[in-house]
Design a protein around this motif. Structure first.
Motif, PDB file in Angstrom:
ATOM      1  N   ARG A  76       0.841  -1.208   0.000  1.00  0.00           N
ATOM      2  CA  ARG A  76       0.000   0.000   0.000  1.00  0.00           C
ATOM      3  C   ARG A  76       0.876   1.258   0.000  1.00  0.00           C
ATOM      4  O   ARG A  76       0.613   2.210  -0.745  1.00  0.00           O
ATOM      5  N   ILE A  77       1.915   1.241   0.803  1.00  0.00           N
ATOM      6  CA  ILE A  77       2.825   2.393   0.857  1.00  0.00           C
ATOM      7  C   ILE A  77       3.510   2.580  -0.492  1.00  0.00           C
ATOM      8  O   ILE A  77       3.645   3.702  -0.989  1.00  0.00           O
ATOM      9  N   ASN A  78       3.922   1.482  -1.099  1.00  0.00           N
ATOM     10  CA  ASN A  78       4.579   1.567  -2.402  1.00  0.00           C
ATOM     11  C   ASN A  78       3.624   2.110  -3.463  1.00  0.00           C
ATOM     12  O   ASN A  78       4.012   2.916  -4.318  1.00  0.00           O
ATOM     13  N   GLU A  79       2.382   1.698  -3.427  1.00  0.00           N
ATOM     14  CA  GLU A  79       1.381   2.196  -4.377  1.00  0.00           C
ATOM     15  C   GLU A  79       1.164   3.703  -4.194  1.00  0.00           C
ATOM     16  O   GLU A  79       1.099   4.457  -5.174  1.00  0.00           O
ATOM     17  N   LEU A  80       1.087   4.147  -2.949  1.00  0.00           N
ATOM     18  CA  LEU A  80       0.930   5.585  -2.688  1.00  0.00           C
ATOM     19  C   LEU A  80       2.153   6.366  -3.149  1.00  0.00           C
ATOM     20  O   LEU A  80       2.048   7.487  -3.670  1.00  0.00           O
ATOM     21  N   ARG A  81       3.328   5.793  -2.968  1.00  0.00           N
ATOM     22  CA  ARG A  81       4.565   6.435  -3.422  1.00  0.00           C
ATOM     23  C   ARG A  81       4.551   6.594  -4.938  1.00  0.00           C
ATOM     24  O   ARG A  81       4.896   7.658  -5.471  1.00  0.00           O
ATOM     25  N   LYS A  82       4.136   5.562  -5.651  1.00  0.00           N
ATOM     26  CA  LYS A  82       4.068   5.623  -7.111  1.00  0.00           C
ATOM     27  C   LYS A  82       3.075   6.702  -7.563  1.00  0.00           C
ATOM     28  O   LYS A  82       3.342   7.430  -8.530  1.00  0.00           O
ATOM     29  N   GLN A  83       1.946   6.809  -6.881  1.00  0.00           N
ATOM     30  CA  GLN A  83       0.963   7.839  -7.216  1.00  0.00           C
ATOM     31  C   GLN A  83       1.545   9.233  -7.010  1.00  0.00           C
ATOM     32  O   GLN A  83       1.366  10.121  -7.841  1.00  0.00           O
ATOM     33  N   ALA A  84       2.250   9.409  -5.908  1.00  0.00           N
ATOM     34  CA  ALA A  84       2.840  10.724  -5.621  1.00  0.00           C
ATOM     35  C   ALA A  84       3.907  11.070  -6.647  1.00  0.00           C
ATOM     36  O   ALA A  84       3.995  12.219  -7.096  1.00  0.00           O
ATOM     37  N   MET A  85       4.713  10.102  -7.044  1.00  0.00           N
ATOM     38  CA  MET A  85       5.785  10.363  -8.002  1.00  0.00           C
ATOM     39  C   MET A  85       5.242  10.703  -9.397  1.00  0.00           C
ATOM     40  O   MET A  85       5.935  11.339 -10.185  1.00  0.00           O
ATOM     41  N   SER A  86       4.022  10.309  -9.696  1.00  0.00           N
ATOM     42  CA  SER A  86       3.447  10.620 -11.002  1.00  0.00           C
ATOM     43  C   SER A  86       2.655  11.934 -10.981  1.00  0.00           C
ATOM     44  O   SER A  86       2.199  12.385 -12.028  1.00  0.00           O
ATOM     45  N   ASP A  87       2.526  12.563  -9.828  1.00  0.00           N
ATOM     46  CA  ASP A  87       1.781  13.817  -9.707  1.00  0.00           C
ATOM     47  C   ASP A  87       2.735  15.001  -9.887  1.00  0.00           C
ATOM     48  O   ASP A  87       3.652  15.199  -9.090  1.00  0.00           O
ATOM     49  N   PRO A  88       2.566  15.818 -10.947  1.00  0.00           N
ATOM     50  CA  PRO A  88       3.489  16.934 -11.185  1.00  0.00           C
ATOM     51  C   PRO A  88       3.480  17.972 -10.050  1.00  0.00           C
ATOM     52  O   PRO A  88       4.512  18.562  -9.743  1.00  0.00           O
ATOM     53  N   GLU A  89       2.341  18.186  -9.426  1.00  0.00           N
ATOM     54  CA  GLU A  89       2.268  19.153  -8.324  1.00  0.00           C
ATOM     55  C   GLU A  89       3.103  18.680  -7.139  1.00  0.00           C
ATOM     56  O   GLU A  89       3.805  19.468  -6.494  1.00  0.00           O
ATOM     57  N   PHE A  90       3.055  17.385  -6.869  1.00  0.00           N
ATOM     58  CA  PHE A  90       3.875  16.829  -5.789  1.00  0.00           C
ATOM     59  C   PHE A  90       5.355  16.969  -6.117  1.00  0.00           C
ATOM     60  O   PHE A  90       6.160  17.311  -5.251  1.00  0.00           O
ATOM     61  N   MET A  91       5.722  16.725  -7.372  1.00  0.00           N
ATOM     62  CA  MET A  91       7.129  16.816  -7.765  1.00  0.00           C
ATOM     63  C   MET A  91       7.642  18.246  -7.639  1.00  0.00           C
ATOM     64  O   MET A  91       8.771  18.467  -7.208  1.00  0.00           O
ATOM     65  N   LYS A  92       6.809  19.237  -7.981  1.00  0.00           N
ATOM     66  CA  LYS A  92       7.207  20.644  -7.814  1.00  0.00           C
ATOM     67  C   LYS A  92       7.432  20.959  -6.341  1.00  0.00           C
ATOM     68  O   LYS A  92       8.404  21.612  -5.969  1.00  0.00           O
ATOM     69  N   SER A  93       6.512  20.500  -5.529  1.00  0.00           N
ATOM     70  CA  SER A  93       6.609  20.739  -4.094  1.00  0.00           C
ATOM     71  C   SER A  93       7.847  20.068  -3.508  1.00  0.00           C
ATOM     72  O   SER A  93       8.560  20.646  -2.684  1.00  0.00           O
ATOM     73  N   ALA A  94       8.117  18.848  -3.946  1.00  0.00           N
ATOM     74  CA  ALA A  94       9.294  18.123  -3.455  1.00  0.00           C
ATOM     75  C   ALA A  94      10.581  18.831  -3.866  1.00  0.00           C
ATOM     76  O   ALA A  94      11.533  18.927  -3.079  1.00  0.00           O
ATOM     77  N   GLN A  95      10.638  19.347  -5.104  1.00  0.00           N
ATOM     78  CA  GLN A  95      11.830  20.058  -5.564  1.00  0.00           C
ATOM     79  C   GLN A  95      12.025  21.352  -4.776  1.00  0.00           C
ATOM     80  O   GLN A  95      13.146  21.693  -4.391  1.00  0.00           O
ATOM     81  N   ALA A  96      10.949  22.076  -4.523  1.00  0.00           N
ATOM     82  CA  ALA A  96      11.046  23.309  -3.737  1.00  0.00           C
ATOM     83  C   ALA A  96      11.530  23.002  -2.323  1.00  0.00           C
ATOM     84  O   ALA A  96      12.349  23.742  -1.762  1.00  0.00           O
ATOM     85  N   HIS A  97      11.051  21.920  -1.769  1.00  0.00           N
ATOM     86  CA  HIS A  97      11.477  21.516  -0.426  1.00  0.00           C
ATOM     87  C   HIS A  97      12.961  21.151  -0.417  1.00  0.00           C
ATOM     88  O   HIS A  97      13.703  21.541   0.492  1.00  0.00           O
ATOM     89  N   ALA A  98      13.408  20.420  -1.428  1.00  0.00           N
ATOM     90  CA  ALA A  98      14.823  20.035  -1.517  1.00  0.00           C
ATOM     91  C   ALA A  98      15.711  21.271  -1.651  1.00  0.00           C
ATOM     92  O   ALA A  98      16.777  21.354  -1.028  1.00  0.00           O
ATOM     93  N   ASP A  99      15.276  22.248  -2.452  1.00  0.00           N
ATOM     94  CA  ASP A  99      16.052  23.483  -2.604  1.00  0.00           C
ATOM     95  C   ASP A  99      16.131  24.251  -1.288  1.00  0.00           C
ATOM     96  O   ASP A  99      17.180  24.792  -0.934  1.00  0.00           O
TER      97      ASP A  99
END
Length: 62
Positions: free
Chosen positions: A8-31
């Motif tokens: 279930r956790i892996n499935e949620l991770r895959k969903q998050a990785m395919s969401d462009p809004e999540f990826m933008k947020s993750a990149q901003a957080h990393a910066d």
């Protein structure tokens, strides 16, 4: 039970990785983290003043 939870956790991770809004947020957080822990060094081009530079032009009556 543990295997189901991991799937279930892996499935949620895959969903998050395919969401462009999540990826933008993750990149901003990393910066933000990068700047917090590795701030850019200040560019200090001036050398420290020596005492002779500081007191230049003063007459001490010696």
């Amino acid at each position: 039970m543990l295997q189901e939870k991991l799937e279930r956790i892996n499935e949620l991770r895959k969903q998050a990785m395919s969401d462009p809004e999540f990826m933008k947020s993750a990149q901003a957080h990393a910066d933000a983290i990068k700047h917090e822990y590795h701030p850019t060094p200040s560019k200090r081009s001036k050398k420290p003043k020596t005492l002779s530079d500081i007191y230049q032009g003063y007459d001490f009556g010696i």
